[in-house]
Write an enzyme that holds these catalytic residues in place. Structure first.
Site, short mmCIF file in Angstrom:
data_model
loop_
_atom_site.label_atom_id
_atom_site.label_comp_id
_atom_site.label_asym_id
_atom_site.label_seq_id
_atom_site.Cartn_x
_atom_site.Cartn_y
_atom_site.Cartn_z
N ARG A 120 0.80 -1.23 0.00
CA ARG A 120 0.00 0.00 0.00
C ARG A 120 0.83 1.28 0.00
NH1 ARG A 120 -4.54 -0.80 4.73
NH2 ARG A 120 -4.89 -3.02 4.48
N HIS A 170 -7.88 -4.84 -7.68
CA HIS A 170 -7.68 -4.15 -6.40
C HIS A 170 -8.96 -4.21 -5.57
CE1 HIS A 170 -5.10 -1.50 -4.04
NE2 HIS A 170 -6.14 -0.74 -3.79
N TYR A 210 -19.30 11.63 -12.66
CA TYR A 210 -19.32 12.86 -13.44
C TYR A 210 -18.03 13.09 -14.23
CZ TYR A 210 -23.30 13.99 -10.43
OH TYR A 210 -24.49 13.96 -9.78
#
Length: 769
Positions: free
Chosen positions: A37, A83, A127
């Protein structure tokens, strides 16, 4: 690690202790966070989530020339295939890769609202749209040429690359930031041309020194520009050690207006600083809030407010599409000194700040650790060399296979009628062709897959031309593999080509400058600092005042007086070993009771100020604890500009009152509560500029403690006490003291003097207690 990996390989009846289970579980978690990570890989500069986003977008065909798609589609592919974490985490990572004010070289081309440098968040993923930038090809272009290993995804249904075949050290270009378990990273961004030049220089001369490397990479190059003011020596030391911080300030210009007026316009800001943040800081100074637990503004708040309002009339943010950053500051009048105006803004806001550098990453050996600049470049070049070698092998295999196929087709061209007849008449045409024309299975399969009209139209000249080209390519590729020098030259050529294609000019100016400090003009004159036992401070002009003339609040009395000058500093030491600094010039006058030290510093709630001293910054001090451990330092080293002070002494036992050391002092007299006496040379006392615990000065029994410590010189030592009910002062010269002189950490011997209840001091000096 081997034992821990086999921790659960034990018979069921034996079990595992809770401690071992917790250790194993936490270690697995820590490794997962570090490698899975938080930290980038030196090879491609990406964290796993970034690598998966880029690979997923490449697999979706979202290259720079493709039509962008909704970000939600990209996030869905990333989560579903590679993922399996939160969608917002993946989207946030993609947003960061698209922000030109965050990454020096964005890898995602975002369409829509992807946030702003003022901290505004991006629009929802439904969006916005995204595709890869042209620069992303540096990471993805060679992916299908056998350059890197692929591994199964989380459920084994897909394959994903373990690394991306980066053509440039992307970790240095875009930097990285992350917090893992037990380690963190903060890698600044750098200029592509400079990094590429450094790589070429290292390829040409692997023994390049750190100083020579600095000629190619003089410092970081931040996405938002700014000016690095740290000296070149400090930057070089950061690159040598892999850790440190560089000082960065904003860039500005003065715009001349009508009738002699002017305004200051800030066009670039340091990293992690936004126009909104600067405006908030100025608002906090100009219109401060009363702090928690107080009834009114502090003296510092009032002083900062008055200073700011005396210079600044108004400030406005004119940032927009035409100018990414445009902060306009209007002075109170045109007669305001411009240097003072700028210094006030730099010193009071984050327009001048530190950028942390911590070059922690995962190396080509898979281990996370801190590396310096040369190690990072060397490891990346080793990765690139391996990548290019694998690519060359892959291309050589492809060319060899094509030559093999073309040789089979040449047979067809020379015997086209017989080949057709063989295929028509044979039940097993593949075996017949292989036997009749001595073809391999690969060649025979290629001939059988060809259409009949292709067999008729085969042109020998074209086949021969392609064969010649492929054999030349085969020779060139084999030459690269056989000659490391040729391989190195090709790597240099490719790096230079990429630098020419994607490189740009440096944005961050590197120009050494002094850090902005607000000048506080003080008249240098003698004053007497008066300190009460409850920590109330004040000062009176001049020296030679009688202590009996000072009055205090009820229940309070004199702690000490210090005859100093207004340019000196007062230090307050807490029971935790923290040192707080107050300028003597800022102390209230002696007309009243003064102010408590707690109103002048930001001390922690659980601390208590035990000792005070005021002196010139060059004054040497002895700091000794009751168990006989101590060291020397100076007022300058103990001082701090921070109101919260700085941790200076490692406290194990109560601290004795700090002791001034004069230039003429050569020895240190140590007296314990039980009367044991030892004299050591001051040269045996360590001088710690950074503070700490110190060393054992006098060995003491567990039930004993140090009561007095007095430095003295060749004039000997004064012993003041009572003899036959009269106060008596005996002067002991060096001959009389010789029997007590010993090495540091000894226990000493009982001091044989005629007086009782005695106190040690320098001859002619008042007792410093």
């Amino acid at each position: 690690m081997t034992e821990q990996n086999n921790l659960f390989d034990v018979p069921e009846e034996e079990g595992v202790t809770l401690g071992l289970y917790a250790e194993k579980a936490y270690l697995d978690y820590a490794v997962s966070v570090v490698k899975g990570r938080a930290l980038p890989d030196v090879s491609d500069g990406q964290k796993p989530v970034q690598r998966r986003i880029l690979y997923a977008m490449n697999a979706m065909g979202l290259r720079a020339n493709a039509k962008p798609v909704k970000s939600a589609r990209v996030v869905g592919d990333v989560l579903g295939k590679y993922h399996p974490h939160g969608d917002q985490a993946a989207y946030d990572a993609m947003v960061r890769m698209a922000q030109s004010f965050t990454l020096r070289y964005p890898l995602v081309d975002g369409q829509g609202n992807f946030g702003s440098r003022d901290g505004d968040g991006a629009a929802a993923m439904r969006y916005t749209e995204a595709r890869l930038t042209p620069l992303a090809e540096l990471l993805l272009e060679e992916l299908g040429e056998g350059t890197v290993d692929f591994m199964p995804n989380y459920d084994g249904s897909e394959k994903e690359p373990a690394l991306l075949p980066a053509r440039l050290p992307m970790m240095l270009l875009n930097g990285a930031s992350g917090i893992a378990v037990g380690m963190a990273t903060e890698i600044p961004s750098h200029n592509l041309r400079e990094v590429a030049s450094a790589c070429v220089a290292l390829l040409k001369k692997p023994s390049l020194t750190d100083d020579e490397l600095m000629q190619y990479i003089p410092g970081p190059d931040f996405a938002n520009g700014g000016q690095i003011i740290s000296p070149a020596e400090e930057i070089a030391e950061i690159y040598r050690s892999g850790r440190g911080s560089v000082k960065v300030r904003a860039r500005w210009e003065f715009e001349e207006l009508a009738r002699g007026q002017w305004q200051l316009v800030v066009t670039e800001l340091p990293p992690a600083t936004s126009a909104q943040k600067v405006l908030e800081e100025i608002e906090e100074i100009s219109n401060p809030r009363i702090r928690t637990g107080r009834k009114a503004l502090t003296a510092d708040q009032q002083q900062a407010r008055a200073a700011m309002l005396s210079l600044l009339d108004r400030v406005r943010d004119e940032s927009g599409k035409e100018a990414a950053v445009r902060l306009v500051f209007e002075p109170k009048t045109s007669r305001v000194d411009r240097v003072e105006f700028v210094n006030q803004l730099l010193a009071k806001t984050s327009m001048e700040s530190n950028a942390t550098v911590n070059l922690v990453c995962i190396g080509i050996d898979g281990r996370p650790r801190q590396r310096n600049l040369q190690e990072i470049l060397t490891e990346w070049l080793a990765f690139r060399s391996n990548t290019v070698t694998r690519r060359t092998h892959y291309r050589l295999d492809k060319v060899t296979d094509r030559i093999h196929v073309l040789e089979g087709r040449m047979v067809v061209y020379l015997n086209v009628d017989e080949v057709i007849a063989t295929i028509r008449d044979s039940d097993e045409p593949r075996a017949a062709l292989m036997e009749r024309f001595n073809l391999s299975e690969r060649q025979a399969e290629d001939i059988l897959e060809m259409r009949l009209r292709q067999l008729a139209r085969l042109e020998g000249i074209k086949i021969e031309q392609e064969l010649e080209e492929k054999r030349q390519e085969q020779s060139d590729l084999q030459h690269l593999l056989d000659h490391p020098t040729a391989m190195r030259k090709m790597m240099i050529k490719e790096i230079e080509a990429d630098a020419k294609k994607f490189g740009d000019d440096r944005r961050t100016v590197i120009q050494e400058a002094e850090r902005a400090v607000l000048e506080h003009r003080v008249v240098d004159e003698p004053v007497t600092v008066i300190v009460s036992q409850k920590g109330w401070l004040r000062s009176r002009q001049g020296h030679g005042h009688e202590a009996q003339s000072f009055t205090f609040k009820s229940g309070d009395k004199l702690y000490d007086t210090f005859e100093v000058r207004t340019v000196d500093s007062l230090l307050a030491l807490s029971n935790t070993g923290r040192a707080y600094t107050v300028d003597v010039a800022d102390l209230p006058s002696a007309r009243g009771d003064g102010q408590p030290i707690t109103a002048m510093v930001d001390s922690e709630s659980n601390t208590k100020i035990n000792h005070f001293l005021a002196a010139d910054e060059a004054q040497q001090l002895l700091l000794i604890q009751e168990h006989g451990i101590g060291f020397m330092s100076t007022v300058k080293h103990m001082s701090s500009r921070q109101k919260a002070g700085k941790q200076f002494i490692t406290v194990e036992k109560p601290l004795l009152k700090p002791i001034f050391v004069n230039k003429d002092d050569r020895y240190l007299a140590l007296l314990s509560a039980k009367g044991r006496f030892l004299i050591i040379s001051l040269t045996e006392v360590r001088n710690l500029a950074g503070g700490g615990l110190g060393t054992i000065l006098m060995g003491l029994d567990e039930d004993d403690k140090l009561s007095q410590a007095v430095p003295f010189g060749e004039t000997g030592l004064a012993v003041t006490g009572t003899y036959r009910r009269k106060e008596t002062v005996d002067i002991l010269d060096l001959n009389e003291l010789e029997q007590y002189i010993g090495k540091r950490a000894r226990k000493g011997r009982v001091l044989d003097v005629r007086v009782k209840d005695f106190v040690l001091s320098r001859p002619g000096a008042l007792d410093e207690e």
